[in-house]
Write a protein that holds these residues in place. Structure first.
Motif, PDB file in Angstrom:
ATOM      1  N   ALA B 108       0.833  -1.208   0.000  1.00 48.11           N
ATOM      2  CA  ALA B 108       0.000   0.000   0.000  1.00 48.11           C
ATOM      3  C   ALA B 108       0.866   1.256   0.000  1.00 48.11           C
ATOM      4  CB  ALA B 108      -0.912  -0.010   1.224  1.00 48.11           C
ATOM      5  N   LYS B 109       1.913   1.252   0.793  1.00 47.63           N
ATOM      6  CA  LYS B 109       2.768   2.447   0.889  1.00 47.63           C
ATOM      7  C   LYS B 109       3.552   2.690  -0.388  1.00 47.63           C
ATOM      8  CE  LYS B 109       3.370   2.697   5.841  1.00 47.63           C
ATOM      9  NZ  LYS B 109       4.113   2.203   6.993  1.00 47.63           N
ATOM     10  N   SER B 110       4.025   1.610  -1.016  1.00 43.32           N
ATOM     11  CA  SER B 110       4.836   1.796  -2.221  1.00 43.32           C
ATOM     12  C   SER B 110       3.982   2.219  -3.418  1.00 43.32           C
ATOM     13  CB  SER B 110       5.607   0.517  -2.548  1.00 43.32           C
ATOM     14  OG  SER B 110       4.698  -0.526  -2.786  1.00 43.32           O
ATOM     15  N   ASN B 111       2.738   1.745  -3.443  1.00 38.52           N
ATOM     16  CA  ASN B 111       1.892   2.088  -4.590  1.00 38.52           C
ATOM     17  C   ASN B 111       1.106   3.374  -4.388  1.00 38.52           C
ATOM     18  OD1 ASN B 111       2.091  -0.114  -6.648  1.00 38.52           O
ATOM     19  ND2 ASN B 111       1.731  -1.301  -4.812  1.00 38.52           N
ATOM     20  N   SER B 112       0.841   3.691  -3.147  1.00 40.34           N
ATOM     21  CA  SER B 112       0.084   4.915  -2.877  1.00 40.34           C
ATOM     22  C   SER B 112       0.734   5.652  -1.706  1.00 40.34           C
ATOM     23  CB  SER B 112      -1.370   4.549  -2.537  1.00 40.34           C
ATOM     24  OG  SER B 112      -2.083   5.705  -2.207  1.00 40.34           O
ATOM     25  N   PRO B 113       1.803   6.382  -2.009  1.00 37.12           N
ATOM     26  CA  PRO B 113       2.546   7.015  -0.920  1.00 37.12           C
ATOM     27  C   PRO B 113       1.749   8.101  -0.185  1.00 37.12           C
ATOM     28  CG  PRO B 113       3.770   7.091  -2.987  1.00 37.12           C
ATOM     29  CD  PRO B 113       2.384   6.663  -3.316  1.00 37.12           C
ATOM     30  N   ARG B 115      -1.698   8.319   0.381  1.00 34.39           N
ATOM     31  CA  ARG B 115      -2.865   7.911   1.183  1.00 34.39           C
ATOM     32  C   ARG B 115      -2.896   6.385   1.177  1.00 34.39           C
ATOM     33  NH1 ARG B 115      -7.482  10.420   2.684  1.00 34.39           N
ATOM     34  NH2 ARG B 115      -6.783  12.318   1.691  1.00 34.39           N
ATOM     35  N   ASN B 116      -2.571   5.810   2.317  1.00 32.64           N
ATOM     36  CA  ASN B 116      -2.448   4.343   2.281  1.00 32.64           C
ATOM     37  C   ASN B 116      -2.915   3.633   3.555  1.00 32.64           C
ATOM     38  OD1 ASN B 116      -0.244   4.726   4.121  1.00 32.64           O
ATOM     39  ND2 ASN B 116       1.037   5.194   2.353  1.00 32.64           N
ATOM     40  N   ARG B 117      -3.445   4.327   4.515  1.00 32.17           N
ATOM     41  CA  ARG B 117      -3.813   3.658   5.778  1.00 32.17           C
ATOM     42  C   ARG B 117      -4.925   2.631   5.554  1.00 32.17           C
ATOM     43  NH1 ARG B 117      -4.729   6.819  11.193  1.00 32.17           N
ATOM     44  NH2 ARG B 117      -5.190   4.692  11.780  1.00 32.17           N
ATOM     45  N   VAL B 179     -11.679   9.997  -4.610  1.00 32.16           N
ATOM     46  CA  VAL B 179     -12.513  11.088  -4.092  1.00 32.16           C
ATOM     47  C   VAL B 179     -11.823  11.756  -2.902  1.00 32.16           C
ATOM     48  CG1 VAL B 179     -14.696  11.618  -2.941  1.00 32.16           C
ATOM     49  CG2 VAL B 179     -14.665  10.083  -4.899  1.00 32.16           C
ATOM     50  N   ALA B 180     -11.255  10.943  -2.008  1.00 33.22           N
ATOM     51  CA  ALA B 180     -10.616  11.499  -0.814  1.00 33.22           C
ATOM     52  C   ALA B 180      -9.405  12.346  -1.175  1.00 33.22           C
ATOM     53  CB  ALA B 180     -10.204  10.361   0.114  1.00 33.22           C
ATOM     54  N   SER B 181      -8.708  11.972  -2.220  1.00 43.14           N
ATOM     55  CA  SER B 181      -7.487  12.706  -2.573  1.00 43.14           C
ATOM     56  C   SER B 181      -7.744  13.863  -3.525  1.00 43.14           C
ATOM     57  CB  SER B 181      -6.475  11.760  -3.229  1.00 43.14           C
ATOM     58  OG  SER B 181      -5.991  10.866  -2.300  1.00 43.14           O
ATOM     59  N   LEU B 251      -3.342  -5.187  -8.193  1.00 47.62           N
ATOM     60  CA  LEU B 251      -4.139  -4.328  -9.080  1.00 47.62           C
ATOM     61  C   LEU B 251      -4.877  -3.254  -8.280  1.00 47.62           C
ATOM     62  CD1 LEU B 251      -5.704  -6.804 -11.654  1.00 47.62           C
ATOM     63  CD2 LEU B 251      -4.053  -5.008 -12.086  1.00 47.62           C
ATOM     64  N   THR B 252      -5.447  -3.663  -7.160  1.00 45.52           N
ATOM     65  CA  THR B 252      -6.164  -2.676  -6.334  1.00 45.52           C
ATOM     66  C   THR B 252      -5.204  -1.584  -5.863  1.00 45.52           C
ATOM     67  OG1 THR B 252      -7.568  -4.480  -5.571  1.00 45.52           O
ATOM     68  CG2 THR B 252      -7.666  -2.436  -4.330  1.00 45.52           C
ATOM     69  N   ALA B 253      -4.012  -2.005  -5.396  1.00 48.03           N
ATOM     70  CA  ALA B 253      -3.038  -1.028  -4.895  1.00 48.03           C
ATOM     71  C   ALA B 253      -2.578  -0.095  -6.010  1.00 48.03           C
ATOM     72  CB  ALA B 253      -1.849  -1.753  -4.290  1.00 48.03           C
ATOM     73  N   LEU B 254      -2.346  -0.654  -7.193  1.00 42.40           N
ATOM     74  CA  LEU B 254      -1.870   0.168  -8.315  1.00 42.40           C
ATOM     75  C   LEU B 254      -2.908   1.219  -8.718  1.00 42.40           C
ATOM     76  CD1 LEU B 254      -0.201  -2.451 -10.672  1.00 42.40           C
ATOM     77  CD2 LEU B 254       0.898  -0.544  -9.543  1.00 42.40           C
ATOM     78  N   TYR B 255      -4.143   0.762  -8.904  1.00 44.10           N
ATOM     79  CA  TYR B 255      -5.189   1.706  -9.332  1.00 44.10           C
ATOM     80  C   TYR B 255      -5.486   2.713  -8.227  1.00 44.10           C
ATOM     81  CZ  TYR B 255      -6.154  -0.734 -13.677  1.00 44.10           C
ATOM     82  OH  TYR B 255      -6.041  -1.254 -14.931  1.00 44.10           O
ATOM     83  N   TYR B 256      -5.475   2.248  -6.988  1.00 41.39           N
ATOM     84  CA  TYR B 256      -5.714   3.159  -5.860  1.00 41.39           C
ATOM     85  C   TYR B 256      -4.628   4.241  -5.830  1.00 41.39           C
ATOM     86  CZ  TYR B 256      -6.959   4.526  -1.072  1.00 41.39           C
ATOM     87  OH  TYR B 256      -7.366   5.213   0.031  1.00 41.39           O
TER      88      TYR B 256
END
Lengths: 163, 280
Positions: B108-113, B115-117, B179-181, B251-256
């Motif tokens: 999560a952190k590597s793909n979405s630095p 917002r990842n919690r 939406v959050a970002s 895939l979820t992490a990448l698109y997120y």
């Protein structure tokens, strides 16, 4: 619906997943992550403490080095002072020895002068005595020119004395 | 040595007795043809199971609840017995748990630095669900259908409804990240990938269903039920579990990460990585 797709069952699956996500968050994800963060903080703290101690040690080392440099300077100054004192003492001793030598030399000269004068006086006294003796002998011999015989006597007496 | 020989003879005798017994007892006769079995494995239109007497649902739904119950029970046991004894120098179980949490959290952190919690939690939960759910079919837990026939509970995601639910939920999570970002911009970014829920859902469904069909086919014939299921059932299922877990979470992490990226910042190389994950 085709493929037996059932919205009600999809909603049931969503509910199931929501329960799973919430349950896993409370029971597993959050506690494990908290523990990992706590351990990370602990090691960061240890790291910071080590860095602080290292900085203190570096500071202490710098202070010691400064003191060591000061001590070197003090030693150099003390050595220079000691050398100066030793040189002064040696010079004083040299001066004293010089003065003593001068004194001894002057005393020796004085003594030599006194000896010379004494010897001169002694020889003069002997000459006077010889002269007195010769005059007495001449006066005791009759018939001769007194003055010539005195001279002969003094010349012959000298030879006689020399023999 | 004598003890070992004795144990070996007992084991061989037990195997022989069980084989003879199984041949003597025979089967009660097939109630469905292979075509019907395959069709029902895909559609679950016949062999449905009652959900607390409320209504009949697909076996996959029952499997999903069972998997959730197993996971939550295991998590509760770990929470009560293992986590309070965690040490700074971890043991084997602690290492395994930390690796699992760290793996999805790191993903999560590597793909979405930015917002990842929540993404980390979602990937962890879904990853566990897909992995355990896929291995669940190995247990071969039996259930009784509404018609009174016994049926083996399949992997939850071999049910199209479960796959659609997971695919669409992942899409909604991605949408929520956008939406959050980025507000409405994030919605636009997410809606641009309109095929994502369909592809995610049917990729999962197809992958899990293919495994189920092969297993179903193998088990349909008694002669193939010896030795072969060890390879087909266990190894293929293990591979499936790992691959599908990795694909869905990645895939979820990448698109997120892509949709939650701030607009003014330079784009990352997510697009380059996407085709590789898609091919898996």
């Amino acid at each position: 619906m085709p493929l037996n797709i059932d919205p009600q069952q999809i909603l049931l699956h969503w509910m199931n997943l929501a329960i799973l996500i919430g349950g896993l968050y409370l029971l597993l994800y959050k506690p494990v992550k908290q523990f990992m963060e706590k351990r990370e903080a602990h090691y960061k703290d240890l790291d910071a403490q080590a860095a602080e101690k290292l900085a203190q040690a570096e500071q202490f080392k710098a202070q010691c080095q400064a003191k060591l440099d000061g001590a070197d300077e003090e030693i150099r100054q003390a050595r220079a002072k000691a050398q100066q004192t030793a040189q002064q003492a040696a010079q004083e001793q040299l001066d004293q020895a010089e003065a003593q030598a001068q004194h001894i030399l002057a005393k020796a000269r004085t003594e030599a002068e006194q000896s010379r004068e004494r010897a001169l006086r002694e020889s003069q006294r002997e000459m006077r005595e010889l002269a007195a003796k010769a005059a007495k002998k001449l006066a005791a011999q009759p018939g001769a020119d007194l003055f010539d015989r005195f001279l002969d006597l003094t010349e012959g007496g000298g030879q006689h004395e020399g023999r | 040595m004598k003890q070992h020989k004795k144990a070996l003879w007992i084991w061989l005798l037990a195997v022989l007795l069980l084989l003879i017994a199984s041949l003597l007892v025979g089967t009660s006769g097939r109630t469905e043809s292979v075509q019907e079995a395959m069709r029902d494995a895909v559609l679950h239109s016949v062999n449905q199971i009652g959900l607390f007497g409320l209504r009949a649902v697909n076996p996959g739904t029952i499997s999903a609840f069972t998997v959730t119950a197993i996971l939550l029970l295991a998590a509760a046991c770990i929470r009560i017995f293992a986590i309070p004894r965690f040490q700074y120098v971890p043991g084997k179980l602690q290492l395994l748990l930390e690796e699992a949490v760290g793996l999805f959290d790191g993903m999560a952190k590597s793909n979405s630095p930015h917002r990842n919690r929540f993404l980390g939690l979602y990937l962890f939960s879904v990853g566990s669900y897909v992995f355990v759910g896929t291995l669940f079919e190995l247990l071969g837990i039996q259930a009784i259908t509404v018609h009174g026939h016994p049926v083996t509970l399949p992997a939850p995601l071999s049910d199209v409804n479960a796959a659609i639910a997971l695919g669409t939920l992942s899409y909604l999570v991605i949408l929520s990240g956008g939406v959050a970002s980025n507000g409405l911009g994030g919605v636009g970014k997410t809606l641009k990938e309109f095929s994502l829920p369909i592809s995610m859902s049917f990729r999962l469904f197809g992958a899990l269903l293919s495994g189920l069909l092969v297993t179903e086919l193998v088990y349909y014939f008694v002669a193939l039920s010896f030795v072969l299921p060890v390879v087909v059932g266990v190894m293929f299922t293990l591979l499936h579990a790992l691959i599908q877990t990795y694909v869905l979470t990645m895939l979820t992490a990448l698109y997120y990460g892509e949709v939650s990226e701030q607009s003014h910042e330079p784009r990352k190389k997510h697009k380059k990585e996407l085709p590789q994950a898609e091919n898996a």
